[in-house]
Scaffold this active site. Structure first.
Site, PDB file in Angstrom:
ATOM      1  N   CYS A  46      72.789  18.590  46.129  1.00  7.91           N
ATOM      2  CA  CYS A  46      73.675  19.732  46.364  1.00  7.91           C
ATOM      3  C   CYS A  46      73.218  20.533  47.580  1.00  7.91           C
ATOM      4  CB  CYS A  46      73.735  20.617  45.124  1.00  7.91           C
ATOM      5  SG  CYS A  46      74.400  19.742  43.689  1.00  7.91           S
ATOM      6  N   THR A  47      71.917  20.630  47.766  1.00 12.12           N
ATOM      7  CA  THR A  47      71.374  21.329  48.927  1.00 12.12           C
ATOM      8  C   THR A  47      71.728  20.577  50.204  1.00 12.12           C
ATOM      9  OG1 THR A  47      69.579  22.263  47.606  1.00 12.12           O
ATOM     10  CG2 THR A  47      69.254  22.213  49.999  1.00 12.12           C
TER      11      THR A  47
END
Length: 157
Positions: A46-47
């Site tokens: 997600c980062t």
């Protein structure tokens, strides 16, 4: 449960708070929208995805698009995520999964033999007239933001 809107259909309407608790309404956005769903702030994939969309945010803006990420995380979590990684995208908070479910991104997942409900990494390209132009499901983060930008540019040329 898997009621994924289809290409050519109207995008499901929403009015959902962002990281600053401002309500973001689909009806108020008059440009292309990159609406992407992700499982959790600060997780590795997600980062990467958020950083990649941020890196290309100028290109998206120039092409007339707004990038909006959605996860079940709180506004506080989103603010920390944005600050920690210097993100320049809007993040919507959806702890009750209303928006996530409306786009069919809340699905049965498997991890290490266990089944559970969670966010299926998905991206929707929505035209300024609120029609779904393109969909990516089961997204792999590497190179995804660039793929979305290239597809969007096919529509705006």
């Amino acid at each position: 449960m898997n009621n994924i809107p289809q290409i050519g259909q109207p995008a499901p309407d929403f009015s959902t708070p962002d990281q600053n608790n401002n309500l973001i309404n689909l009806a108020d956005i008059n440009e292309w929208i990159i609406l992407y769903f992700y499982p959790k702030d600060n997780s590795p994939g997600c980062t990467t995805e958020a950083q990649d969309f941020t890196k290309l945010s100028l290109e998206f803006t120039t092409a007339g698009a707004k990038i909006i990420g959605v996860s079940p995380d709180s506004a506080v979590s989103h603010c920390k995520f944005i600050d920690q990684h210097n993100l320049s995208i809007t993040l919507l908070t959806d702890p009750e999964h209303k928006l996530i479910e409306a786009y069919g991104a809340w699905r049965l997942k498997k991890f290490m033999g266990k089944e559970y409900m969670g966010v299926n990494r998905s991206t929707f390209l929505i035209s300024p007239d609120k029609i779904i132009a393109y969909i990516w499901t089961n997204v792999k983060t590497k190179g995804h933001a660039e793929t979305v930008l290239n597809k969007m540019q096919e529509f705006v040329v």
